[in-house]
Design an enzyme around this catalytic site. Structure first.
Site, PDB file in Angstrom:
ATOM      1  N   TYR A 108     -65.189  13.201  -5.020  1.00 24.06           N
ATOM      2  CA  TYR A 108     -64.868  13.506  -3.624  1.00 24.06           C
ATOM      3  C   TYR A 108     -65.037  14.985  -3.286  1.00 24.06           C
ATOM      4  O   TYR A 108     -65.469  15.333  -2.190  1.00 24.06           O
ATOM      5  CB  TYR A 108     -63.444  13.053  -3.291  1.00 24.06           C
ATOM      6  CG  TYR A 108     -63.345  11.569  -3.073  1.00 24.06           C
ATOM      7  CD1 TYR A 108     -64.041  10.968  -2.026  1.00 24.06           C
ATOM      8  CD2 TYR A 108     -62.591  10.775  -3.915  1.00 24.06           C
ATOM      9  CE1 TYR A 108     -63.971   9.601  -1.836  1.00 24.06           C
ATOM     10  CE2 TYR A 108     -62.514   9.407  -3.726  1.00 24.06           C
ATOM     11  CZ  TYR A 108     -63.205   8.828  -2.679  1.00 24.06           C
ATOM     12  OH  TYR A 108     -63.141   7.481  -2.483  1.00 24.06           O
ATOM     13  N   GLU A 201     -52.073  -0.672 -29.394  1.00 25.04           N
ATOM     14  CA  GLU A 201     -53.002  -0.995 -28.301  1.00 25.04           C
ATOM     15  C   GLU A 201     -52.284  -1.329 -27.001  1.00 25.04           C
ATOM     16  O   GLU A 201     -52.719  -0.953 -25.932  1.00 25.04           O
ATOM     17  CB  GLU A 201     -53.899  -2.176 -28.718  1.00 25.04           C
ATOM     18  CG  GLU A 201     -54.867  -2.624 -27.626  1.00 25.04           C
ATOM     19  CD  GLU A 201     -55.656  -3.873 -28.007  1.00 25.04           C
ATOM     20  OE1 GLU A 201     -55.687  -4.230 -29.198  1.00 25.04           O
ATOM     21  OE2 GLU A 201     -56.238  -4.482 -27.095  1.00 25.04           O
ATOM     22  N   ASP A 253     -54.823  -5.803 -31.370  1.00 23.72           N
ATOM     23  CA  ASP A 253     -54.913  -7.263 -31.397  1.00 23.72           C
ATOM     24  C   ASP A 253     -55.855  -7.676 -32.516  1.00 23.72           C
ATOM     25  O   ASP A 253     -56.766  -6.913 -32.876  1.00 23.72           O
ATOM     26  CB  ASP A 253     -55.477  -7.791 -30.062  1.00 23.72           C
ATOM     27  CG  ASP A 253     -54.396  -7.843 -28.986  1.00 23.72           C
ATOM     28  OD1 ASP A 253     -53.208  -7.769 -29.338  1.00 23.72           O
ATOM     29  OD2 ASP A 253     -54.772  -7.949 -27.795  1.00 23.72           O
TER      30      ASP A 253
END
Lengths: 365, 510
Positions: A108, A201, A253
């Site tokens: 921006y 995680e 995981d």
């Protein structure tokens, strides 16, 4: 550009001074080229996939020998070239004014200078170009991604950011953990009682670990990677490992994606091949392994087509040559199942903390 | 046994019963057909006299008509050569009476033209037609006539002779008819616009029933070379034509007969043809028996030694006039025109003129605009059945840097002594291989010029864009580098900008 002189682990403040100087030099180079009636140009390492190779000594991806020349003489280059110069100018302003910005913010801000980017992908890409040119990561010139991860544990730091210089803070002071943002990134480590780092995680498990006093029970600093760890976090983990000499254990995981989150912390990504100081080669992936799924008889989901495809890719990946990784990949392929960290809840809420964690910490020490 | 009643009907009666053939299908088609027949007669009359046409058309409301139509009064006035007094009643009161049954290019389609319009007016309103005409002599003749449909004869209700002080020449026709102007309006206006396009030397004024004025002004007084009347070409004749020729010929042997009555047959060609056909040179044409006539015609079609017909009987518009017409009526940004060399099909000479126009006031419609003309008449119906439409559709336009979403108009003008219309409606042209090939070549030739224009323009635009990229970004590089380096004065980049500009120019030359 001259030979890479940057050390891997220069203190953050030093690096920031480097950044400002490198950017100024870049400006001077262009200035002199134009003053001499020449179209400004620059040579930089190519970031194309053919020029990214794995360096087994550094244990991370690096850029090869190939370079590309960008010149404002070329009509197709002149716009990205201008964007690069502007980004350098903007980053320099950030550095000298001791302000930080996000990738989105850069996108921006450009519009204020009539330098609009097509989209954020374009501006992100130019920022990566600038990293390659000045051989520093964007965090060094105060541009941060939006992603946020957190840390909790007995570590006292001292801030260096404007307004907070010299102020100290213990990272147990907030029960939700502390965001690893710019201020924490630039802070100095004062002291810690911890003797290890546990990276997690998922946010749910991170909170559970804090509630269950894992940091005290196991004398650990807890880091939430929140999925794929952002660069600032990878850099921070590296500092914990190098500066405080703490071993790092990573829990993800039990699927190819979790495995790769650990690997990027350990060996870095191809996207950051132009950068150093983001890897922690001595960190270990402690679970959830495919063999854990079998050993602990965890509730599972079947591996999808995409999961299997990813496993085949990882099997050929030079970062995964180690015996442990190859064994786990093969086991995943054999059982064709995956499990999340939360799967341990089938044995009760505290099982993962009381049984699984100590076993794995011991096993992967 | 059932007895059958036989009767003979006159040509006027025939067309009264079959008015669809001449285009008078319904009230909106009828008003359009009536107007166009008269306008085309007027254009021909003016050209015949060598006058740039001045045509005035007025349609006024004349009361209620049938369920779907109203009564209108149509007036068409021209500055043509006029009609001699004794021919006026027949010209408008007798079907199949006309001056156009000659072998040269003419607008009229059946020779029904004016009379058919008047006939239609009479059967729908039962009012007489009013005709004024003068050939520019000292007198002007006015007639009030009706048609005796059963006998195909004009009925003169009134005849007056006026003094022609100004030596005015031309014809005025005024009559009433039933029709549906408001449904016909778009077609009528389109017809007038396209007529103005293909006759850029004509002034056409139209006042519609609401009093709205439409004016199409000429941009030139130059007119195309008028066509010469021609003899029939041996390839194009049939048994009936040859029979008629043998009846009125003065010549006593086949050699002279062929030379005198056929197009481009020389002494040498006549000799070798007669040898080829096995007909004695000395044979008296009047003594040919019916079988011999049939053989003669058959051999004519088979013989390959005849020279192709000359195009002097044709009057194409010419590239300059076509260009002027397109610029005037379509106002494009670019136009290229192409006139093909004369060619023939089945013994009939023809010339194709093609043009392609781009941009300007041509609308983008997602498809090309196709303007079709035959002998300077616009063809407005059944576009998709026309040979030109098929040719346009079959072309690979990408080769010409052209796509359907560009503002493009394609124009095809077929000139011939016999336009190969596919049906009696005479609204579209058949896929004759010879004609198709020439249409294709014409459009291709015009398109190549458009392609060059578009390429050149694209190049100039690319170059402009290139320059604007440099002039947009180089100053910024200078500004940010200066600030970054902490310098006071920006480097002078004017030379750099000039150097890209110069380079741009050399690239254009290449």
């Amino acid at each position: 550009m001259e030979e890479q002189k940057q050390e891997d682990d220069v203190p953050a403040l030093e690096k920031k001074k480097d950044a400002a100087e490198n950017l100024e030099k870049l400006g001077e180079e262009f200035y002199h080229q134009m003053d001499a009636g020449e179209f400004p140009w620059i040579k930089m390492p190519s970031r194309s996939t053919e020029n990214i190779c794995y360096n087994p000594t550094l244990r991370q991806y690096v850029l090869g020998e190939r370079t590309v020349k960008r010149s404002a003489r070329n009509v197709r280059h002149v716009r990205p070239f201008t964007q690069l110069v502007w980004t350098a100018f903007f980053a320099h302003q950030l550095s000298t004014q001791r302000k930080t910005s996000t990738l989105r913010d850069v996108y921006y801000s450009a519009q204020a200078y009539e330098m609009s980017f097509k989209d954020q992908a374009e501006s992100d890409n130019v920022i990566t170009d600038l990293e390659t040119v000045v051989r520093l990561s964007r965090e060094d010139f105060n541009i941060f991604p939006e992603e946020r991860s957190a840390i909790f544990g007995d570590l006292t730091i001292e801030y260096t950011v404007p307004g907070y210089e010299g102020r100290r803070m213990n990272l147990t002071s907030h029960p939700d953990g502390l965001m690893i943002g710019p201020a924490l990134t630039y802070s100095e480590f004062v002291k810690t009682s911890a003797d290890k780092v546990i990276a997690i995680e998922k946010g749910g498990l991170f909170t559970r670990f804090i509630e269950d006093n894992v940091h005290q029970k196991y004398n650990a600093l807890l880091v939430l990677t929140a999925g794929q760890a952002p660069r600032a976090t990878r850099h921070f983990i590296r500092r914990l490992n190098k500066e405080l000499e703490l071993p790092v254990f990573i829990f993800t995981d039990g699927d190819p994606w979790g495995m790769h989150i650990a690997m990027v912390i350990i060996s870095g990504s191809a996207n950051a091949a132009h950068l150093r100081g983001l890897t922690t080669p001595d960190a270990t992936w402690s679970g959830v392994w495919a063999t854990d799924i079998v050993d602990y008889d965890l509730p599972t989901d079947p591996l999808t087509e995409v999961d299997m495809k990813r496993l085949h890719e990882l099997q050929r990946d030079p970062r995964y040559t180690d015996k442990l990784w190859q064994r786990e990949i093969k086991t995943f392929m054999k059982i064709r199942r995956k499990a999340e960290q939360e799967a341990f809840s089938r044995y009760g809420l505290t099982y993962i903390v009381d049984e699984y964690l100590p076993a794995k910490l011991e096993a992967t020490k | 046994m059932v007895s059958q009643a036989f009767e003979e009907i006159s040509p006027a009666d025939f067309f009264y019963r079959n008015r669809d053939i001449a285009g008078f299908t319904n009230p909106s088609r009828a008003i359009f057909a009536a107007m166009r027949e008269l306008v085309e007669n007027s254009l021909d009359a003016a050209e015949l006299g060598g006058f740039p046409p001045d045509i005035y058309v007025r349609l006024t409301y004349g009361g209620e008509g049938g369920p779907e139509s109203k009564v209108y009064k149509l007036r068409v006035q021209d500055n043509g050569s006029g009609i001699t007094s004794r021919h006026i009643p027949s010209a408008f009161g007798q079907v199949l009476f006309g001056s156009k049954y000659k072998l040269k290019q003419a607008r009229g389609t059946f020779g029904l033209g004016g009379t058919m319009a008047v006939l239609y007016g009479q059967i729908t309103t039962h009012k007489p037609a009013y005709v004024v005409s003068s050939t520019g002599s000292t007198k002007v003749y006015t007639y009030r006539i009706m048609i005796d449909i059963q006998r195909n004869r004009p009925i003169i209700l009134e005849r007056r002779v006026l003094i022609n002080k100004d030596r005015w020449h031309g014809t005025i026709v005024e009559f009433s008819l039933e029709g549906d102007y408001f449904r016909a309006m778009p077609k009528i206006l389109e017809y007038l616009k396209q007529t103005a396009l293909v006759n850029p030397y004509a002034n056409i004024t139209f006042v519609d029933p609401k009093g709205r004025l439409y004016r199409f002004t000429r941009v030139t007084t130059k007119m195309p070379v008028p066509p010469k009347e021609t003899l029939p070409h041996p390839y194009g004749v049939d048994v009936e034509t040859v029979n008629r020729l043998t009846q009125f010929t003065q010549h006593r042997n086949m050699l002279d007969f062929l030379k005198a009555h056929f197009h481009r047959v020389s002494e040498r060609v006549a000799h070798s043809f007669l040898e080829f056909a096995g007909i004695a040179k000395t044979k008296n044409p009047k003594k040919l028996d019916p079988n011999e006539v049939v053989t003669l015609v058959r051999m004519m079609k088979r013989y390959e030694g005849f020279r192709s017909p000359s195009a002097s009987c044709l009057s194409p518009l010419g590239q300059d006039l076509l260009l002027a017409g397109i610029l005037k009526e379509l106002k494009p940004e670019f136009v290229s025109v192409c006139q093909r060399k004369p060619s023939t099909y089945a013994g009939h000479p023809f010339i194709i003129e093609a043009a392609i126009a781009y941009g300007g006031e041509i609308p983008k419609r997602g498809d090309f605009l196709l303007y079709r003309f035959a002998n300077r008449i616009p063809l407005l119906y059944d576009e998709a059945s026309d040979v030109s439409y098929n040719v346009v559709k079959s072309m690979n336009w990408r080769r010409y840097r052209v796509s359907q979403d560009m503002p493009i108009a394609i124009l095809v003008h077929v000139c011939s002594t016999k336009i190969p219309y596919k049906t009696v409606g005479k609204e579209f042209i058949a896929d004759r291989p010879e004609v198709k090939k020439e249409v294709l070549n014409g459009i291709r030739e015009a398109s190549r010029k458009l392609q060059r224009f578009l390429s050149k323009r694209a190049h100039v635009e690319r170059e402009k864009r290139r320059l604007s990229v440099f002039s947009q970004y180089l100053p910024k590089i200078a500004r940010f580098s200066t600030e970054l380096a902490g310098k006071e004065k920006e480097p002078d980049i004017r030379q750099l900008l000039e150097s890209v500009n110069k380079l741009g120019r050399t690239e254009t030359r290449r």
